[in-house]
Design a protein around this motif. Structure first.
Motif, mmCIF file in Angstrom:
data_model
loop_
_atom_site.group_PDB
_atom_site.id
_atom_site.type_symbol
_atom_site.label_atom_id
_atom_site.label_comp_id
_atom_site.label_asym_id
_atom_site.label_seq_id
_atom_site.Cartn_x
_atom_site.Cartn_y
_atom_site.Cartn_z
ATOM 1 N N LEU A 125 0.835 -1.192 0.000
ATOM 2 C CA LEU A 125 0.000 0.000 0.000
ATOM 3 C C LEU A 125 0.874 1.247 0.000
ATOM 4 O O LEU A 125 1.711 1.424 0.893
ATOM 5 N N LEU A 126 0.680 2.099 -0.994
ATOM 6 C CA LEU A 126 1.406 3.351 -1.116
ATOM 7 C C LEU A 126 0.436 4.526 -0.998
ATOM 8 O O LEU A 126 -0.678 4.474 -1.524
ATOM 9 N N GLY A 127 0.879 5.586 -0.319
ATOM 10 C CA GLY A 127 0.062 6.783 -0.183
ATOM 11 C C GLY A 127 0.844 8.031 -0.520
ATOM 12 O O GLY A 127 2.071 8.017 -0.594
ATOM 13 N N PHE A 128 0.127 9.147 -0.705
ATOM 14 C CA PHE A 128 0.725 10.441 -1.057
ATOM 15 C C PHE A 128 1.625 10.314 -2.289
ATOM 16 O O PHE A 128 2.731 10.866 -2.323
ATOM 17 N N VAL A 129 1.119 9.585 -3.290
ATOM 18 C CA VAL A 129 1.879 9.414 -4.530
ATOM 19 C C VAL A 129 1.692 10.672 -5.373
ATOM 20 O O VAL A 129 0.767 10.778 -6.182
ATOM 21 N N ARG A 130 2.555 11.630 -5.177
ATOM 22 C CA ARG A 130 2.493 12.894 -5.912
ATOM 23 C C ARG A 130 3.777 13.684 -5.678
ATOM 24 O O ARG A 130 4.510 13.426 -4.733
ATOM 25 N N ASP A 131 4.033 14.605 -6.594
ATOM 26 C CA ASP A 131 5.208 15.477 -6.474
ATOM 27 C C ASP A 131 6.494 14.676 -6.329
ATOM 28 O O ASP A 131 7.381 15.016 -5.545
ATOM 29 N N ASN A 132 6.581 13.569 -7.089
ATOM 30 C CA ASN A 132 7.787 12.737 -7.117
ATOM 31 C C ASN A 132 8.167 12.174 -5.750
ATOM 32 O O ASN A 132 9.352 12.074 -5.405
ATOM 33 N N ARG A 133 7.178 11.784 -4.993
ATOM 34 C CA ARG A 133 7.425 11.152 -3.704
ATOM 35 C C ARG A 133 6.242 10.243 -3.389
ATOM 36 O O ARG A 133 5.187 10.341 -4.000
#
Length: 279
Positions: free
Chosen positions: A258-266
């Motif tokens: 589970l991945l979260g905050f997938v934005r702004d190259n992070r």
């Protein structure tokens, strides 16, 4: 076709005079899902759900919902999926899923589906145990991903969101492979509906379980989205927003990355499993 509705709005700014301009809104309408069932000589129908959705891919929404509620397990159980046109007041907003005469429906499963609601008041442990009775095994997959591929996904998703570009009011769910290629994208005003449409499309194509794919959702991840993804066998669930504590706990039980905050190259990785591996 874009599911948008035109409207005139007044734009008000602190530093300029107000003005009236044309704008577009995402359409929201109810969809009633009915099941047709029973032997050929005694067909019956029953309403199983009413959901507020953005029109489009309604058939996939119904199939995805019925699959993730464990009512359907295989496309061969379905005879047809079509809108009901006899009621002019509801034309387009009532969908009937016809099942094979030998199909058996466990109505208690639909009556128990309320555990997926965040406000249902059932404790996290009871909710996870309810899911475990359906998803009895952890996800097994050798799906691999690398950070650069994950970083590129949000921009790819945004490029496909035609209705969002006009309204700013829709969620999206995307199916992607190990190369980062978006295989399917579905939009809806409800995040759960967007994922149901995606899973419903994969279900109808006979792609389940989705052990060779990951899923990206445009908003936050609550318990329900992990549950639906587990049902579909998704090894990697990524979100532009944050996960809830129960979502993380259920992902661990599922063996799902589970991945979260997938934005702004992070991004943040909340679970570490053998289901998906960073390369």
């Amino acid at each position: 076709m874009l599911s948008v509705a035109p409207i005139t709005i007044q734009k008000i700014s602190q530093h300029s005079a107000s003005e009236y301009v044309a704008d577009l809104l995402a359409v929201e309408e109810p969809l009633e899902i009915r099941l047709g069932f029973g032997p050929a000589h005694d067909r019956q129908q029953r309403t199983v759900a009413v959901t507020m959705r953005t029109p489009g891919h309604d058939e996939e929404l119904a199939l995805g919902f019925l699959f993730t509620e464990n009512i359907l397990s295989n496309p061969s159980e379905v005879v047809s999926v079509r809108h009901c046109g006899s009621d002019s007041d509801k034309k387009g907003n009532v969908l009937r899923v016809e099942l094979q005469p030998e199909a058996v429906v466990d109505w208690q499963r639909l009556e128990r589906h309320s555990y997926t609601a965040s406000s249902c008041g059932i404790c996290g442990k009871a909710s996870i145990e309810a899911i475990q009775t359906i998803c009895q095994t952890q996800i097994v997959s050798d799906f691999q991903f690398d950070p650069e591929m994950i970083h590129a996904l949000p921009d790819k998703l945004r490029e496909t969101q035609r209705t969002f570009a006009h309204t700013g009011g829709l969620h999206a769910a995307a199916l992607f492979d190990e190369t980062g290629r978006l295989v399917l994208v579905r939009e809806d005003i409800g995040r759960h509906n967007a994922l149901d449409k995606l899973i419903g499309a994969a279900f109808w194509q006979g792609w389940l379980p989705l052990s060779r794919f990951g899923v990206l959702v445009s908003g936050r991840v609550a318990f329900e989205l992990v549950q639906k993804s587990w049902m579909a066998g998704v090894p990697l669930l990524a979100a532009v927003g944050a996960p809830s504590s129960l979502a993380v706990e259920l992902a661990k039980e599922a063996g799902m990355t589970l991945l979260g905050f997938v934005r702004d190259n992070r991004y943040n990785q909340y679970t570490f499993t053998y289901a998906s591996r960073t390369v």
